[in-house]
Design a protein around this motif. Structure first.
Motif, short mmCIF file in Angstrom:
data_model
loop_
_atom_site.label_atom_id
_atom_site.label_comp_id
_atom_site.label_asym_id
_atom_site.label_seq_id
_atom_site.Cartn_x
_atom_site.Cartn_y
_atom_site.Cartn_z
N GLU A 200 31.72 11.89 -4.40
CA GLU A 200 30.96 10.81 -5.01
C GLU A 200 31.91 9.70 -5.42
O GLU A 200 32.99 9.96 -5.98
CB GLU A 200 30.20 11.34 -6.22
N ALA B 144 25.07 -1.13 5.37
CA ALA B 144 23.68 -0.74 5.11
C ALA B 144 23.48 0.74 5.43
O ALA B 144 22.81 1.47 4.67
CB ALA B 144 22.74 -1.60 5.95
N GLN B 145 24.05 1.22 6.53
CA GLN B 145 23.88 2.62 6.90
C GLN B 145 24.57 3.56 5.91
O GLN B 145 24.06 4.64 5.61
CB GLN B 145 24.41 2.85 8.32
N GLY C 109 24.86 2.86 2.76
CA GLY C 109 23.97 2.86 1.61
C GLY C 109 22.77 3.76 1.81
O GLY C 109 22.29 4.41 0.86
N ALA C 110 22.29 3.84 3.05
CA ALA C 110 21.14 4.70 3.34
C ALA C 110 21.53 6.17 3.33
O ALA C 110 20.79 7.03 2.82
CB ALA C 110 20.55 4.33 4.71
N ARG D 182 24.57 7.61 2.07
CA ARG D 182 25.30 8.05 0.88
C ARG D 182 25.34 6.91 -0.14
O ARG D 182 26.35 6.21 -0.26
CB ARG D 182 26.73 8.47 1.27
N PRO D 183 24.24 6.70 -0.89
CA PRO D 183 24.22 5.59 -1.84
C PRO D 183 25.25 5.73 -2.96
O PRO D 183 25.52 4.76 -3.68
CB PRO D 183 22.78 5.62 -2.39
N ASP D 184 25.84 6.91 -3.09
CA ASP D 184 26.86 7.12 -4.12
C ASP D 184 28.24 6.64 -3.69
O ASP D 184 29.18 6.61 -4.49
CB ASP D 184 26.93 8.61 -4.47
N TYR E 5 17.77 -2.54 8.96
CA TYR E 5 18.05 -2.09 7.59
C TYR E 5 18.04 -3.27 6.63
O TYR E 5 18.39 -4.39 7.00
CB TYR E 5 19.44 -1.44 7.52
N ASP F 172 21.33 -3.30 1.60
CA ASP F 172 21.85 -2.16 0.84
C ASP F 172 21.43 -0.81 1.41
O ASP F 172 21.78 0.24 0.87
CB ASP F 172 21.44 -2.25 -0.63
N GLY F 173 20.69 -0.84 2.50
CA GLY F 173 20.28 0.40 3.14
C GLY F 173 19.10 1.09 2.49
O GLY F 173 18.70 2.17 2.93
N SER F 174 18.50 0.48 1.49
CA SER F 174 17.39 1.14 0.79
C SER F 174 16.11 1.12 1.61
O SER F 174 15.20 1.91 1.36
CB SER F 174 17.15 0.47 -0.56
#
Length: 319
Positions: free
Chosen positions: A120, A133-134, A136-137, A139-141, A265, A268-270
């Motif tokens: 993390e 972006a990927q 973030g999708a 591993r947003p941590d 995306y 931020d990949g969300s």
């Protein structure tokens, strides 16, 4: 061409560009029975340290090469296809698309770690808005760090401990003989890459050139690759997105079907929108393959736009 003819091949001067251009130049020389001269060209993308988004996306790498070609400083230029703007240039044409190599991205991490194993808060370097972006999708941590520089510079940031990992193209590492640095191959089904990644583009002036050169280009052109990258790049043009936009696309031909999956995306990949379509080419002719490629791309674009993709991708910068 006469035995003493020389074909001038324009290329960026980076180690990767020179390595992949030499491979293509050798094939052109053999097919055209001509001498080859490599013409290194410095682009704005090579000299600027600003992020790709700030300087206009990956299309900045192609602009100087195209100018040199139009000025008759070289006879052909070799691009990484993913760096080539999707809009046709009025004075140039795509002379050949050689057979594609591995289109995947790879993670190059300390201690041999995979993406899933990174701790993390790990710092992962990449200059690509799509890869950011990927990340973030997936591993947003994880902290995505915007970096520039050649392959050695990027790998050096991992070796020095400045970064925990970097994401690079498998094709580039392979062409440089550095694929051993990869610790995790990111599969296309989960991690689609840039339209045209793993493929090269040989661009020439629009008017037909020497007959031997034209035959050489025909000899190294790969019909299946040309069709699949056409489908992928048509998604970008249909979305009116630039080559650095957070868009991934994967096309392939299997069991007489041309398949295309495209994903868009948020930065931020969300958010992620995906569309998958297939078409059956009437034959393996270049024209029928191109028709199938345009068909699947247009259907994918229509579905993505209908689901709100225009809100996620920035507009393409004009060359």
């Amino acid at each position: 061409m006469t035995p003493n003819s020389t074909i001038r091949v324009g290329t960026r001067g980076s180690a990767l560009a020179m390595a992949q251009t030499r491979q293509i130049a050798d094939r052109i020389a053999k097919a055209a029975k001509a001498e080859i001269e490599l013409v290194p060209i410095t682009t704005h993308g090579d000299t600027s340290r600003a992020s790709l988004a700030e300087i206009g996306g990956t299309g900045v790498f192609a602009a100087a090469l195209r100018e040199a070609l139009l000025a008759d400083e070289c006879d052909v230029v070799v691009h990484s296809l993913k760096d080539l703007p999707t809009a046709e240039h009025p004075g140039l044409r795509l002379g050949a698309v050689p057979k594609r190599v591995d289109a995947r991205d790879v993670l190059c991490a300390r201690d041999g770690m995979t993406l899933a194993a990174l701790p993390e808060g790990a710092r992962v370097g990449t200059g690509s808005p799509r890869r950011i972006a990927q990340l973030g999708a997936a591993r947003p941590d994880i902290v995505a760090v915007d970096i520039r520089g050649n392959v050695d510079t990027r790998l050096g940031k991992v070796e020095s401990g400045e970064l925990d990992a970097v994401i690079l193209a498998a094709a580039g590492l392979s062409r440089l003989g550095r694929l051993d640095a990869a610790t995790d191959h990111l599969e296309l089904a989960d991690w689609p890459t840039a339209p045209g990644q793993g493929a090269l583009a040989i661009e020439v002036r629009r008017e037909r050139g020497d007959r031997d050169l034209e035959r050489a280009l025909e000899a190294i052109d790969h019909g299946t690759t040309r069709a699949t990258v056409l489908a992928e790049r048509r998604v970008l043009s249909g979305l009116e997105a630039g080559c650095s936009a957070p868009v991934g696309a994967t096309a392939f031909i299997d069991d007489e079907l041309l398949f295309l999956t495209a994903s868009v995306y948020s930065a931020d990949g969300s958010r992620r929108l995906t569309s998958s379509h297939a078409a059956t080419p009437e034959s393996r002719s270049a024209a029928d393959l191109a028709d199938a490629a345009r068909d699947v791309a247009d259907r994918a674009v229509a579905e993505l736009l209908g689901n709100g993709a225009a809100d996620l991708v920035p507009p393409e910068e004009q060359p």
